[in-house]
Design a protein around this motif. Structure first.
Motif, PDB file in Angstrom:
ATOM      1  N   GLU A 104       3.392   3.688   6.102  1.00 28.69           N
ATOM      2  CA  GLU A 104       2.526   2.606   5.606  1.00 28.69           C
ATOM      3  C   GLU A 104       3.332   1.418   5.080  1.00 28.69           C
ATOM      4  O   GLU A 104       2.877   0.275   5.153  1.00 28.69           O
TER       5      GLU A 104
ATOM      6  N   TYR B  13       2.656   0.451  -7.783  1.00 29.98           N
ATOM      7  CA  TYR B  13       2.186  -0.759  -8.462  1.00 29.98           C
ATOM      8  C   TYR B  13       1.443  -1.725  -7.532  1.00 29.98           C
ATOM      9  O   TYR B  13       1.232  -2.886  -7.880  1.00 29.98           O
ATOM     10  N   PHE B  14       1.042  -1.234  -6.359  1.00 26.65           N
ATOM     11  CA  PHE B  14       0.240  -2.061  -5.455  1.00 26.65           C
ATOM     12  C   PHE B  14      -1.073  -2.446  -6.135  1.00 26.65           C
ATOM     13  O   PHE B  14      -1.767  -1.611  -6.700  1.00 26.65           O
ATOM     14  N   GLU B  15      -1.401  -3.756  -6.097  1.00 27.22           N
ATOM     15  CA  GLU B  15      -2.632  -4.251  -6.730  1.00 27.22           C
ATOM     16  C   GLU B  15      -3.784  -4.146  -5.734  1.00 27.22           C
ATOM     17  O   GLU B  15      -4.050  -5.064  -4.956  1.00 27.22           O
ATOM     18  N   LYS B  16      -4.493  -3.019  -5.786  1.00 31.32           N
ATOM     19  CA  LYS B  16      -5.540  -2.743  -4.804  1.00 31.32           C
ATOM     20  C   LYS B  16      -6.680  -3.757  -4.882  1.00 31.32           C
ATOM     21  O   LYS B  16      -7.307  -4.071  -3.863  1.00 31.32           O
ATOM     22  N   ASP B  17      -6.930  -4.277  -6.078  1.00 31.96           N
ATOM     23  CA  ASP B  17      -8.035  -5.228  -6.220  1.00 31.96           C
ATOM     24  C   ASP B  17      -7.738  -6.538  -5.492  1.00 31.96           C
ATOM     25  O   ASP B  17      -8.649  -7.190  -4.969  1.00 31.96           O
ATOM     26  N   LYS B  18      -6.452  -6.917  -5.416  1.00 32.42           N
ATOM     27  CA  LYS B  18      -6.065  -8.146  -4.713  1.00 32.42           C
ATOM     28  C   LYS B  18      -5.820  -7.888  -3.224  1.00 32.42           C
ATOM     29  O   LYS B  18      -6.044  -8.774  -2.402  1.00 32.42           O
ATOM     30  N   GLY B  19      -5.337  -6.708  -2.900  1.00 32.59           N
ATOM     31  CA  GLY B  19      -5.181  -6.312  -1.512  1.00 32.59           C
ATOM     32  C   GLY B  19      -4.028  -6.977  -0.781  1.00 32.59           C
ATOM     33  O   GLY B  19      -3.243  -7.752  -1.347  1.00 32.59           O
ATOM     34  N   MET B  20      -3.947  -6.682   0.501  1.00 33.17           N
ATOM     35  CA  MET B  20      -2.846  -7.169   1.331  1.00 33.17           C
ATOM     36  C   MET B  20      -2.900  -8.674   1.578  1.00 33.17           C
ATOM     37  O   MET B  20      -1.866  -9.308   1.764  1.00 33.17           O
TER      38      MET B  20
ATOM     39  N   PRO C 282       0.824  -1.206   0.000  1.00 32.94           N
ATOM     40  CA  PRO C 282       0.000   0.000   0.000  1.00 32.94           C
ATOM     41  C   PRO C 282       0.864   1.263   0.000  1.00 32.94           C
ATOM     42  O   PRO C 282       1.814   1.380   0.771  1.00 32.94           O
TER      43      PRO C 282
END
Length: 269
Positions: free
Chosen positions: A74, A28-35, A24
């Motif tokens: 973060e 390039y963090f994949e927000k749709d896949k999440g942590m 986060p």
């Protein structure tokens, strides 16, 4: 005998990199896949490395590109969550590296119980990330303030994607770093992750500071591991362990096992 035997369990130690996916705050963090996805991919790579037989593992935010030299809260929070969630799976000694922020690497190490950190602790550089300065005196004082004096410090003295602003030969850098800072190890790198460490530079550093642990920090692979380990006290290995030997891929357990079998045969000789 070096501290590698006490902390990691062997001389000529192989410290494997567990490269965390973008986090986060990273572009390039994949927000749709999440942590949850990032955590599970870290767990998958950790298991492949351990079952392949590596001696230790180091967690880094390798895909937090482009890197910061003053890392945001973060990022450290996300890394602490990942390590905290998978800590029950960690069966070998481990370290951390918050690229490229020495204090926050130590914060993460103390919070998670890591035994070592690797960072750029000393020097001033012209780099891909701008003018890059350090403050080792403040960093080490911070280490003691937060109760991290037992954490081993691995000093990267040939920074990736950067060059010393003053012309200094590598022997001078190695000797002055050891005299002034008492590092637990010096790491010698190539230009980028996966780029072979120049064996001649590696030898010059080891010859200059024979009583200090020196690690080959990038580009150790099957074809050169015997040459590199004949000079260095150990190696940090990441890209070699990935599918097709490509930086952006995940770890392939069979590649790890073949590599470590050759390392163990070398150590027995």
């Amino acid at each position: 005998m070096t501290w590698l035997k006490d902390v990691i369990g062997t001389e000529k130690a192989i410290i494997a990199m567990c490269h965390l996916l973008p986090l986060p705050g990273d572009p390039y963090f994949e927000k749709d896949k999440g942590m949850d996805y990032v955590v599970e991919m870290a767990r998958k790579d950790l298991r492949a490395l351990q079952e392949g037989g590596v001696d230790a593992v180091m967690f880094s935010n390798e895909f937090s590109l482009p890197y910061l030299t003053d890392v945001k809260t973060e990022t450290v929070a996300a890394m602490a969550r990942i390590i905290g969630e998978i800590k029950g799976d960690i069966k070998i000694p481990f370290g951390v590296n918050v690229l490229w922020d020495a204090k926050k690497s130590l914060d993460l190490a103390v919070a998670t119980g890591a035994q070592f950190v690797r960072e750029i602790f000393t020097g001033v550089y012209a780099s891909d990330f701008g003018i890059w300065n350090t403050n080792v005196g403040e960093t080490v004082r911070h280490q003691y303030r937060i109760g991290g004096e037992g954490v081993k410090l691995l000093f990267n003295i040939v920074p990736e994607a950067a060059k010393y602003m003053a012309e200094r030969d590598i022997e001078t850098v190695a000797k002055s770093t050891v005299f002034n800072n008492r590092p637990d190890a010096l790491c010698v790198s190539g230009l980028t992750a996966g780029t072979e460490t120049d064996s001649q530079i590696l030898k010059r550093v080891k010859d200059a500071v024979p009583d200090t642990v020196v690690l080959a920090n990038t580009g150790v692979r099957l074809a050169n591991l015997e040459q590199q380990l004949s000079i260095a006290d150990g190696a940090v290995v990441g890209t070699t362990f990935k599918y097709d030997g490509k930086f952006e891929n995940h770890v392939e357990q069979d590649r790890v096992r073949v590599f470590m079998d050759k390392v163990k045969a070398f150590r027995e000789r």
